[in-house]
Design an enzyme around this catalytic site. Structure first.
Site, PDB file in Angstrom:
ATOM      1  N   HIS A 289       0.817  -1.211   0.000  1.00  0.00           N
ATOM      2  CA  HIS A 289       0.000   0.000   0.000  1.00  0.00           C
ATOM      3  C   HIS A 289       0.855   1.268   0.000  1.00  0.00           C
ATOM      4  CE1 HIS A 289      -3.260  -2.616   2.156  1.00  0.00           C
ATOM      5  NE2 HIS A 289      -3.181  -2.864   0.872  1.00  0.00           N
TER       6      HIS A 289
HETATM    7  C1  LIG Z   1       0.332  -7.713  -4.660  1.00  0.00           C
HETATM    8  C2  LIG Z   1      -0.606  -6.596  -4.335  1.00  0.00           C
HETATM    9  C3  LIG Z   1      -1.772  -6.858  -3.614  1.00  0.00           C
HETATM   10  C4  LIG Z   1      -2.644  -5.825  -3.302  1.00  0.00           C
HETATM   11  N1  LIG Z   1      -3.845  -6.121  -2.729  1.00  0.00           N
HETATM   12  C5  LIG Z   1      -4.784  -5.134  -2.643  1.00  0.00           C
HETATM   13  C6  LIG Z   1      -6.127  -5.450  -2.315  1.00  0.00           C
HETATM   14  O1  LIG Z   1      -6.506  -6.607  -2.157  1.00  0.00           O
HETATM   15  N2  LIG Z   1      -7.022  -4.424  -2.238  1.00  0.00           N
HETATM   16  C7  LIG Z   1      -6.661  -3.127  -2.465  1.00  0.00           C
HETATM   17  O2  LIG Z   1      -7.491  -2.231  -2.326  1.00  0.00           O
HETATM   18  N3  LIG Z   1      -5.387  -2.805  -2.790  1.00  0.00           N
HETATM   19  C8  LIG Z   1      -4.467  -3.790  -2.939  1.00  0.00           C
HETATM   20  N4  LIG Z   1      -3.224  -3.483  -3.378  1.00  0.00           N
HETATM   21  C9  LIG Z   1      -2.888  -2.064  -3.607  1.00  0.00           C
HETATM   22  C10 LIG Z   1      -3.521  -1.446  -4.859  1.00  0.00           C
HETATM   23  O3  LIG Z   1      -3.638  -2.402  -5.891  1.00  0.00           O
HETATM   24  C11 LIG Z   1      -2.696  -0.236  -5.278  1.00  0.00           C
HETATM   25  O4  LIG Z   1      -2.739   0.723  -4.252  1.00  0.00           O
HETATM   26  C12 LIG Z   1      -3.192   0.417  -6.563  1.00  0.00           C
HETATM   27  O5  LIG Z   1      -3.217  -0.510  -7.611  1.00  0.00           O
HETATM   28  C13 LIG Z   1      -2.299   1.593  -6.920  1.00  0.00           C
HETATM   29  O6  LIG Z   1      -2.738   2.143  -8.129  1.00  0.00           O
HETATM   30  P1  LIG Z   1      -1.840   3.184  -8.948  1.00  0.00           P
HETATM   31  O7  LIG Z   1      -2.637   3.595 -10.120  1.00  0.00           O
HETATM   32  O8  LIG Z   1      -1.331   4.219  -8.024  1.00  0.00           O
HETATM   33  O9  LIG Z   1      -0.553   2.356  -9.395  1.00  0.00           O
HETATM   34  P2  LIG Z   1      -0.478   1.015 -10.250  1.00  0.00           P
HETATM   35  O10 LIG Z   1      -1.789   0.350 -10.271  1.00  0.00           O
HETATM   36  O11 LIG Z   1       0.708   0.287  -9.762  1.00  0.00           O
HETATM   37  O12 LIG Z   1      -0.239   1.552 -11.730  1.00  0.00           O
HETATM   38  C14 LIG Z   1       0.942   2.104 -12.189  1.00  0.00           C
HETATM   39  C15 LIG Z   1       1.124   1.607 -13.623  1.00  0.00           C
HETATM   40  O13 LIG Z   1       2.096   2.422 -14.255  1.00  0.00           O
HETATM   41  C16 LIG Z   1       2.949   1.610 -15.018  1.00  0.00           C
HETATM   42  N5  LIG Z   1       4.206   2.347 -15.152  1.00  0.00           N
HETATM   43  C17 LIG Z   1       5.108   2.605 -14.179  1.00  0.00           C
HETATM   44  N6  LIG Z   1       6.114   3.356 -14.675  1.00  0.00           N
HETATM   45  C18 LIG Z   1       5.816   3.572 -15.980  1.00  0.00           C
HETATM   46  C19 LIG Z   1       6.471   4.273 -17.026  1.00  0.00           C
HETATM   47  N7  LIG Z   1       7.619   4.920 -16.817  1.00  0.00           N
HETATM   48  N8  LIG Z   1       5.889   4.283 -18.260  1.00  0.00           N
HETATM   49  C20 LIG Z   1       4.721   3.627 -18.492  1.00  0.00           C
HETATM   50  N9  LIG Z   1       4.066   2.932 -17.537  1.00  0.00           N
HETATM   51  C21 LIG Z   1       4.609   2.927 -16.289  1.00  0.00           C
HETATM   52  C22 LIG Z   1       3.050   0.333 -14.231  1.00  0.00           C
HETATM   53  O14 LIG Z   1       3.485  -0.741 -15.052  1.00  0.00           O
HETATM   54  C23 LIG Z   1       1.647   0.174 -13.682  1.00  0.00           C
HETATM   55  O15 LIG Z   1       0.822  -0.595 -14.533  1.00  0.00           O
HETATM   56  C24 LIG Z   1      -2.323  -4.491  -3.697  1.00  0.00           C
HETATM   57  C25 LIG Z   1      -1.174  -4.227  -4.436  1.00  0.00           C
HETATM   58  C26 LIG Z   1      -0.327  -5.265  -4.768  1.00  0.00           C
HETATM   59  C27 LIG Z   1       0.888  -4.958  -5.592  1.00  0.00           C
END
Ligand SMILES: Cc1cc2nc3c(=O)[nH]c(=O)nc-3n(C[C@H](O)[C@H](O)[C@H](O)COP(=O)(O)OP(=O)(O)OC[C@H]3O[C@@H](n4cnc5c(N)ncnc54)[C@H](O)[C@@H]3O)c2cc1C
Length: 537
Positions: free
Chosen positions: A471
């Site tokens: 998280h």
């Molecule tokens: C293993 C795991 C289990 C989890 N379990 C839960 C759960 O059960 N329930 C819950 O609510 N939350 C859970 N979480 C947390 C939740 O999924 C995250 O907080 C959320 O997905 C974050 O979203 P985000 O958009 O900030 O980042 P992300 O969803 O990580 O998205 C970022 C994206 O940007 C891409 N990226 C990064 N750098 C670049 C770049 N330079 N160029 C192009 N693309 C790039 C990445 O590949 C990724 O796809 C979990 C997370 C993980 C990893």
């Protein structure tokens, strides 16, 4: 050079929501760049595929730096690299936290407009809830939310164990109160994972004004005269970078580690750090990569009195039968996220005035996540995490090379309060597992093991076994423009450059008291209104 109105860097939980909402206007051209590939592998769609997700599928393969306050242990830190981001690989728990979490964003961090009352409509806007419709919930949105399909009897005994200790059953952690044990609602629809790729992106892939590029990694934000004007990126195995122009805005949605990494690669971040790596400074922004917060899990693993959990499905013939059951009936072990039961309670009774300070996840087996012990016989796991850590860490670059992994330092337990609370939480978890109602199912505690009782012994145990709850937030935090720790203003505009917004988990000033997928989706929903100039929902 191709030019779009908006370029979104990262098709994760937030990025896919933005792509959906922004491209709804047919006059607006949107480019979504995602470094990872497709989610076509069925392990992403099948709920129990989660068991593979912390073991390398669809992720960057990152680790923390040695954790000073955990005897220099290096922790694995799974972060998604696949379309849908974390929502494609997470455990699918749908939690929003406490109202006080968002009210604190306003009162303690200056995030005007992000109070619970103001963000609740955005949670509801996404939701296609299969059970609830009321003040807190809605149906008809792109994100499937439903209750577990085939819970196991041990889950009910877990709730009874809580009640034996005075912890009530709670049918909805996202309703009036978080307190209690119960089933989590899950981001699932029709027994399949409902990621933001599936719920938000796939239905609009055909829009002519939306371009999605997979295996496309943003290398650098292009700036001209104080304004972000485009992105340099590499795509599809090409070594030579391409450039895309952004007529209106570059939107960085690369996650709590990826977003500060991309900014710093682009010369936007703490000047001293960038200079030390030979990166030219575009904007000195000390808050970029600072304020990192995360939930750290401790866990109890116990041996069961029989096959009461899903451990036996590690054997190929049982797995094959479960696969068949799922294909024919859409239920059974494959329809389980493996962590669909849990709840929220208090390590510190005085927090009862506010909201629970520990969260539990009941793992229906042992060794479900990477690094967690697998027992020979059937086991059950109870995770506990302290929800409002005071420790703050950083994300920094290891080098100017965009291919290098970032230096991730959550700085766990730098504040001794976090350690004390985590150990109290672990004691509550142990107590639940020891209640009479669970005796039919639970034979004996294996980890930490009954011989470990003192705080020092449990600290040693934690140094060996603690794991991230995945998280991370806070590394580009919202705050007032005149506070040097702020990275974006409450409308998510970068402070110091025009044409640049950050929209993902990194903008949260404090980690909410829950899992972070639903809060991130809410951030993106609200961001879409801010970007399109629409008033509050
Ligand atoms: C293993 C795991 C289990 C989890 N379990 C839960 C759960 O059960 N329930 C819950 O609510 N939350 C859970 N979480 C947390 C939740 O999924 C995250 O907080 C959320 O997905 C974050 O979203 P985000 O958009 O900030 O980042 P992300 O969803 O990580 O998205 C970022 C994206 O940007 C891409 N990226 C990064 N750098 C670049 C770049 N330079 N160029 C192009 N693309 C790039 C990445 O590949 C990724 O796809 C979990 C997370 C993980 C990893």
């Amino acid at each position: 050079m191709d030019t779009y109105d908006y370029i979104i860097t990262g098709g994760g939980s937030a990025g896919c929501v933005l792509a959906h909402r922004l491209s709804a206007d047919p006059t607006v051209r949107v480019l979504l760049l995602e470094a990872g590939g497709t989610d076509a592998n069925l392990l992403f769609a099948w709920p129990a595929g989660f068991a593979k997700m912390t073991k390398g599928i669809g992720s960057w393969g990152w680790h923390t730096v040695p954790q000073k306050h955990l005897k220099n242990r290096v922790l694995r830190f799974t972060q998604a690299k696949v379309i849908g981001g974390g929502s494609s690989i997470n455990a699918q728990l749908y939690t929003r936290g406490a109202a006080a979490d968002y009210d604190d964003w306003v009162s303690k961090a200056g995030a005007q407009g992000w109070s619970y009352r103001e963000v609740l409509p955005y949670f509801k806007r996404s939701e296609n809830n299969q059970r609830f419709v009321n003040e807190f919930h809605a149906y008809g949105g792109p994100l499937g939310v439903s209750n577990p399909i085939s819970p196991l009897p041990i889950c009910e005994a877990f709730f009874q164990a809580g009640q034996e200790m005075g912890i009530p059953f709670n049918p909805d952690f996202n309703g009036a109160a978080q307190d209690g044990l119960g089933y989590y609602q899950l981001t699932q629809l029709d027994a399949r994972r409902s990621s933001t790729a599936k719920g938000f992106l796939d239905p609009v892939r055909g829009r002519p004004n939306l371009t999605v590029k997979l295996h496309a990694q943003a290398l650098r934000i292009v700036t001209e005269r104080g304004r972000a004007t485009g992105i340099d990126y590499v795509a599809g195995g090409h070594r030579t970078p391409a450039r895309a122009g952004a007529a209106r805005e570059v939107i960085v949605s690369s996650g709590a580690f990826g977003s500060p990494k991309l900014l710093m690669q682009s010369g936007i971040g703490p000047a001293d750090h960038l200079r030390s790596l030979g990166i030219d400074i575009v904007a000195d922004a000390p808050g970029v990569g600072a304020n990192l917060q995360d939930h750290l899990d401790l866990f109890v693993i116990a041996e069961c009195t029989g096959d009461h959990t899903y451990d036996k499905y590690n054997q190929p013939h049982h797995a094959a039968l479960a696969g068949l059951q799922y294909l024919l009936l859409k239920n059974g072990p494959v329809a389980s996220s493996l962590f669909e039961t849990g709840g929220f309670w208090y390590a510190e009774p005085q927090n009862k005035d506010r909201s629970p300070d520990i969260q539990f996840h009941l793992g229906l087996g042992s060794g479900i996540e990477a690094g967690m012990a697998r027992l020979r016989n059937a086991g059950v796991t109870l995770n506990s995490a302290y929800l409002r850590p005071r420790s703050r860490g950083t994300v920094r670059l290891a080098s100017a090379d965009p291919a290098a992994a970032p230096l991730i330092d959550p700085n766990y337990w730098a504040d001794p309060h976090d350690r004390a609370m985590a150990i109290k939480g672990l004691r509550v978890a142990r107590e639940i597992m020891g209640q009479p109602a669970l005796r039919r199912y639970v034979q004996s505690e294996v980890l930490p093991g009954r011989t470990l009782a003192s705080d020092d012994e449990l600290f040693d145990y934690a140094c060996l076994h603690a794991k991230t709850d995945h998280h991370p937030v806070g590394t580009c935090r919202i705050g007032p423009a005149n506070d040097p720790a702020s990275v974006v203003t409450p409308d998510l505009k970068f402070i110091g450059l025009d044409g640049l917004r950050i929209v993902d988990a990194s903008v949260m000033p404090f980690v909410p008291s829950c899992n972070t997928n639903a809060p991130t989706i809410m951030v993106a929903e609200k961001a879409a209104d801010l970007i399109l100039g629409r008033g509050p929902a």
